[in-house]
Enzyme design. Sequence first.
Site, PDB file in Angstrom:
ATOM      1  N   LYS A  48     -63.550 -81.589-107.618  1.00  0.00           N
ATOM      2  CA  LYS A  48     -62.216 -81.007-107.823  1.00  0.00           C
ATOM      3  C   LYS A  48     -61.957 -80.794-109.320  1.00  0.00           C
ATOM      4  CE  LYS A  48     -60.221 -85.653-107.357  1.00  0.00           C
ATOM      5  NZ  LYS A  48     -59.601 -86.569-106.387  1.00  0.00           N
ATOM      6  N   TYR A 273     -48.340 -85.331-140.207  1.00  0.00           N
ATOM      7  CA  TYR A 273     -46.945 -85.139-139.783  1.00  0.00           C
ATOM      8  C   TYR A 273     -46.225 -86.477-139.653  1.00  0.00           C
ATOM      9  CZ  TYR A 273     -47.619 -80.235-138.419  1.00  0.00           C
ATOM     10  OH  TYR A 273     -47.845 -78.888-138.409  1.00  0.00           O
TER      11      TYR A 273
HETATM   12  C1  LIG Z   1     -60.455 -87.654-106.268  1.00  0.00           C
HETATM   13  C2  LIG Z   1     -60.827 -88.209-104.940  1.00  0.00           C
HETATM   14  C3  LIG Z   1     -62.046 -88.854-104.749  1.00  0.00           C
HETATM   15  C4  LIG Z   1     -62.977 -89.189-105.888  1.00  0.00           C
HETATM   16  O1  LIG Z   1     -62.409 -90.271-106.615  1.00  0.00           O
HETATM   17  P1  LIG Z   1     -63.134 -90.892-107.885  1.00  0.00           P
HETATM   18  O2  LIG Z   1     -62.276 -92.055-108.235  1.00  0.00           O
HETATM   19  O3  LIG Z   1     -63.135 -89.851-108.917  1.00  0.00           O
HETATM   20  O4  LIG Z   1     -64.502 -91.284-107.466  1.00  0.00           O
HETATM   21  C5  LIG Z   1     -62.393 -89.222-103.465  1.00  0.00           C
HETATM   22  N1  LIG Z   1     -61.551 -88.999-102.431  1.00  0.00           N
HETATM   23  C6  LIG Z   1     -60.350 -88.403-102.581  1.00  0.00           C
HETATM   24  C7  LIG Z   1     -59.468 -88.207-101.407  1.00  0.00           C
HETATM   25  C8  LIG Z   1     -59.939 -88.007-103.845  1.00  0.00           C
HETATM   26  O5  LIG Z   1     -58.744 -87.436-104.003  1.00  0.00           O
END
Ligand SMILES: *Cc1c(COP(=O)(O)O)cnc(C)c1O
Length: 380
Positions: A48, A273
């Site tokens: 993702k 800054y």
């Molecule tokens: C993002 C996600 C994962 C992967 O999680 P990680 O902690 O990055 O390994 C797995 N299952 C779902 C439903 C997720 O949203």
Amino acid sequence: MADHVPGSKVDVSSIACGRLTINLSALAENYRLLAAKVAPAACAAVVKADAYGLGIEKVVPVLVQAGARLFFAALPEEGRKVRRLLDAMGASADVYVLAGLVPGTAALYLDEGVIPVLNDLAQVENWARLSTERNGTPLPCALHIDSGMNRLGLDSEELERLLSQPQLLAALDLRVIMSHLCSADEPDNSLNDEQHTLFSRALSRLPKSAASLANSSGIFLGQRFHFDLARPGIALYGCNPTPGKPNPMHQVVTLEGKILQVRGIDAPQSVGYGATYRVTGPGRIATVGVGYADGYLRSLSNKGRAFAQGVALPLVGRVSMDLTTFDISALAEGSLKPGDWVELIGENVTLDEVGHTAGTIGYEILTDLGRRYHRVYEDA
Ligand SMILES: *Cc1c(COP(=O)(O)O)cnc(C)c1O
């Protein structure tokens, strides 16, 4: 140095102020390591958010090569991109979309071969109805049972209603039953066991299908969390899935920033800054061409560090949009000069450290990685 040859093309790599190196061999190695750890369970890959910011076009082929046959994207559009990428490669792998059968997405799942994760009873009903309308050919799907995250997935009441209508699931090609752990990175948290129990109970009442509970950290909670299919994301990309313990994963990401200027400061002066940092004695400041517009978070101001020539260099003053200042007084004069690179993320300043120092997590550092960096993908 011949910096400018009239008529020559500009080499993007030589003018970039940030260099992001992604080690695809380490990525492949991480997949294999996780796959071996969960075997005989299967190992999916979560890609993702453009493979956690690293780029699906480069990441997905490497994971396929390493053996991944099941991918999870978060959003429908991401799933479509991953599906097209796999099709172009001729790879036979399945793509699931975690967001599920939200309104407006049925055509994606029906026509593009992307598989929805069904997150509530209405989605199950819709998918079953579409199956029936399509000559009764059961359509593929995953089913998400909520076991305590309270984010997506059927709650306990919806699960009961689903179980009371067996014809719904009978109309579907249910390939995966999944749930998601909320505290897998805390092995002592009792929620892990509670979720395991709730998930197991749901599985025992549902039709037999591949069960999936563990994300990256979940894999390290022990074999009973592996079920039939693991779903690691962040560990593939090199963050530590076992916080507080040595990182079992290989480092994938290196970020370097280019020094634009080195300045000596003799009298007491402030830097940046808001004049939030004061140099008292004689010292030297290096200004690096990376800032918060690149995802080098402003919350690192006066807290972060860079690394060069074996020495940690404190980040001083505020991170600005395109520039960050480091105190390089610890290095001999002349040892760093404009054009030199310093490590901002890498072997010495880990992703996890940067996340922690910035008040966030490595995940957010990765997915915020800027678009101005020159990206170098080292071969798998
Ligand atoms: C993002 C996600 C994962 C992967 O999680 P990680 O902690 O990055 O390994 C797995 N299952 C779902 C439903 C997720 O949203």
